[in-house]
Scaffold this active site. Structure first.
Site, PDB file in Angstrom:
ATOM      1  N   SER A 206       0.839  -1.195   0.000  1.00 18.52           N
ATOM      2  CA  SER A 206       0.000   0.000   0.000  1.00 18.52           C
ATOM      3  C   SER A 206       0.880   1.254   0.000  1.00 18.52           C
ATOM      4  CB  SER A 206      -0.953  -0.047   1.198  1.00 18.52           C
ATOM      5  OG  SER A 206      -1.981   0.900   1.059  1.00 18.52           O
ATOM      6  N   HIS A 466      -7.569  -5.700  -0.419  1.00 18.62           N
ATOM      7  CA  HIS A 466      -6.291  -5.092  -0.072  1.00 18.62           C
ATOM      8  C   HIS A 466      -5.632  -5.855   1.083  1.00 18.62           C
ATOM      9  CE1 HIS A 466      -3.869  -1.492  -0.728  1.00 18.62           C
ATOM     10  NE2 HIS A 466      -3.841  -1.199   0.568  1.00 18.62           N
TER      11      HIS A 466
END
Length: 544
Positions: A206, A466
């Site tokens: 990320s 994610h």
């Protein structure tokens, strides 16, 4: 000095040297000796300072190398301190945690009596440049394999790491400069801990993935690492390089009591005098609702005259110049990456039972620019409204925002925030670079992950969200529970991929039985799809 005293001194030095040599927990670097901890499967050396304390006069300054010499053995058995942050995952009104004095490295080395050195994986943690730490990313899976040495680093977050007035007085990017100094420390010192300084790979998830990409955009990164992997985040994502930083910096000053000055030097001096907790707690004033926008402070393009500048051009311009490190790079995404941020829209109000997604029907034009990060990229309200309208039509048409249309919303978030940047990054790197560029998409939903955590719901299927891949490398109990047998196999293959990437000199990348295909010198996009029981090379004329 008498002969007897000289002999006694020599004897004591000899005994100390023997003790140090016999004790694998003792490591000596320029600053002195360090004592680590025996954890059974591995040795750990935690909270080693690599920079001067970023407090007082050194707040909002480029980090300085740690220069102190320890007279006693440094105790590296203390748990790492998390940098001060306003943490999204604290389920309380007061989300403040951590310490401003946090610039350390932590090292984890497998216990292998028959092996003296290991390739090195350096972790850059995620958290939207606002929160997180290396300590929440477990390393037990890697240590069980016993083939890699892991280094976790700390860096400034939120306003302490990224506040910027856009000029030389408060240029910003302090967190990125912290990362860079830590990488230099690792290159210099890791051999003392059993790491191979010529076999270092940088990996981040990320914001950590975007950071890894930004570090690679420095030409001399090639002297610090052999390659980099950006998992679900790269420098071209719309939430990475921020605009509007100057406005937010002065607003920050007003919030913490610096008045209405519009002079950068005055603002900086005032912010240096304020408690760090006040500065970080001010983050709540920048949130429109819940934890939106998820990155109120982040990387910026610094002015060319900024001292110790890290980034003075947009990443696209840097890549087009060809002046970046020519080392292998991998950029990845998951099929439903946008579940991060989108999932929180499903959280129910404890009093009314209503979800944020229901409120979007009336607030879409107000909230969309913050949710999808074009609030500062558009010059007028009309420009913002036009894009908000187009996105809603493209992904929902005439459907209302609701739990039933959630997958359409999640697909929008996936595309805009994470996926669309991947082909753009590949295009630029293969046109202006020479080193290999690889990509994979992870398509294997977990039973419980970030989607369930952010939404506080188990009645919605989120897909492969994610972190579902990255948390198989660095096991993270805080974000997921349990691991299936197929995920155990995938975890081992990911760890093997890292070892091979760090050791081989050909710049190739493998995942189990599958070899990644290089996007450089290829007209099509080469992407490895990793699913529950298979991996497969896919080739696209247009990115799917």
């Amino acid at each position: 000095m008498s002969i007897f005293k000289r002999l006694l001194c020599l004897t004591l030095l000899w005994i100390a040297a023997l003790e140090s040599e016999a004790d694998p927990l003792i490591v000596e670097i320029t600053n002195g000796k360090i004592r680590g901890k025996d954890n059974g499967l591995y040795y750990s050396y935690e909270s080693i300072p690599n920079a001067e304390h970023p407090t007082g006069a050194l707040r909002f300054e480029a980090p300085q190398p740690y220069s102190h010499h320890w007279t006693d053995v440094f105790n590296a058995t203390q748990s790492p301190v998390e940098c001060m942050q306003w943490n999204q995952f604290i389920n309380e009104n007061n989300k403040l945690m951590g310490d401003e004095d946090c610039l350390t490295v932590s090292i984890y080395k497998p216990k292998k009596p028959n092996r003296s050195s290991f390739p090195v994986v350096v972790l850059l943690h995620g958290g939207a440049f606002m929160f997180g730490s290396g300590s929440i990313y477990g390393h037990d899976s890697i240590m069980r394999e016993g083939t890699l040495l892991v280094v976790k680093i700390s860096f400034g977050l939120g306003p302490l790491g990224f506040a910027s007035t856009g000029d030389r007085h408060l240029p910003g990017n302090y967190g990125l400069k912290d990362q860079r100094l830590a990488l230099q420390w690792i290159k210099k010192n890791i051999a003392h801990f059993g790491g191979m300084p010529d076999n270092i790979v940088l990996i981040g998830h990320s914001a950590g993935g975007a950071s890894a990409h930004l570090q690679l955009l420095h030409e001399d990164f090639k002297h610090l690492a052999k390659g980099a992997i950006s998992v679900s985040g790269n420098a071209l994502d719309p939430w990475v390089i921020q605009q509007g930083g100057r406005r937010r910096a002065f607003e920050l000053g007003r919030i913490v009591g610096c008045g209405h000055t519009n002079v950068s030097a005055e603002l900086k001096d005032c912010l240096k005098s304020k408690p760090a907790s006040d500065i970080v707690s001010a983050v709540r004033s920048f949130l429109v609702f819940s934890y939106v926008p998820f990155s109120a402070f982040g990387p910026v393009v610094e002015p060319s005259d900024a001292p110790d500048a890290f980034l003075t051009e947009d990443p696209r311009a840097v890549i087009k110049s060809g002046k970046f490190a020519q080392v292998p790079w991998a950029v990845t995404y998951t099929t439903e990456d946008g579940g991060y941020n989108a999932a929180q829209l499903l959280e129910r109000n404890k009093l009314t039972g209503e979800s944020w997604i229901d409120l979007l029907n009336d607030r879409w034009f107000d909230w969309a620019p913050y949710l999808l990060f074009y609030r500062d990229a558009k010059k007028t309200i009309k420009d913002m409204d036009d894009l908000s309208f187009d996105l809603r039509q493209q992904y929902l048409a005439d459907r209302r925002f609701s739990v039933e249309s959630y997958w359409n919303v999640q697909r929008m978030f996936t595309d805009v925030l994470f996926k669309n940047s991947v082909p753009s990054a590949i295009d630029l790197h293969r046109k202006y670079g020479k080193s290999p560029v690889y990509s994979f998409v992870y398509d294997n939903p977990t039973d419980s992950g970030v989607g369930q955590l952010l939404s506080n719901r188990t009645d919605v299927h989120f897909g492969t969200v994610h972190g579902d891949d990255f948390f198989l490398i660095f096991n993270t109990a805080a974000y997921r529970t349990g691991i299936r047998p197929d995920e155990e196999v995938i975890s081992k293959k990911f760890i093997g991929m890292l070892e091979d990437f760090a050791l081989n000199d050909k710049g190739t990348l493998t995942f189990g039985e599958c070899n990644f295909q290089n996007n450089v010198n290829s007209k099509e996009y080469q992407v490895l799809r990793i699913s529950r029981n298979a991996c497969k090379n896919e080739e696209y004329a247009r990115f799917p």
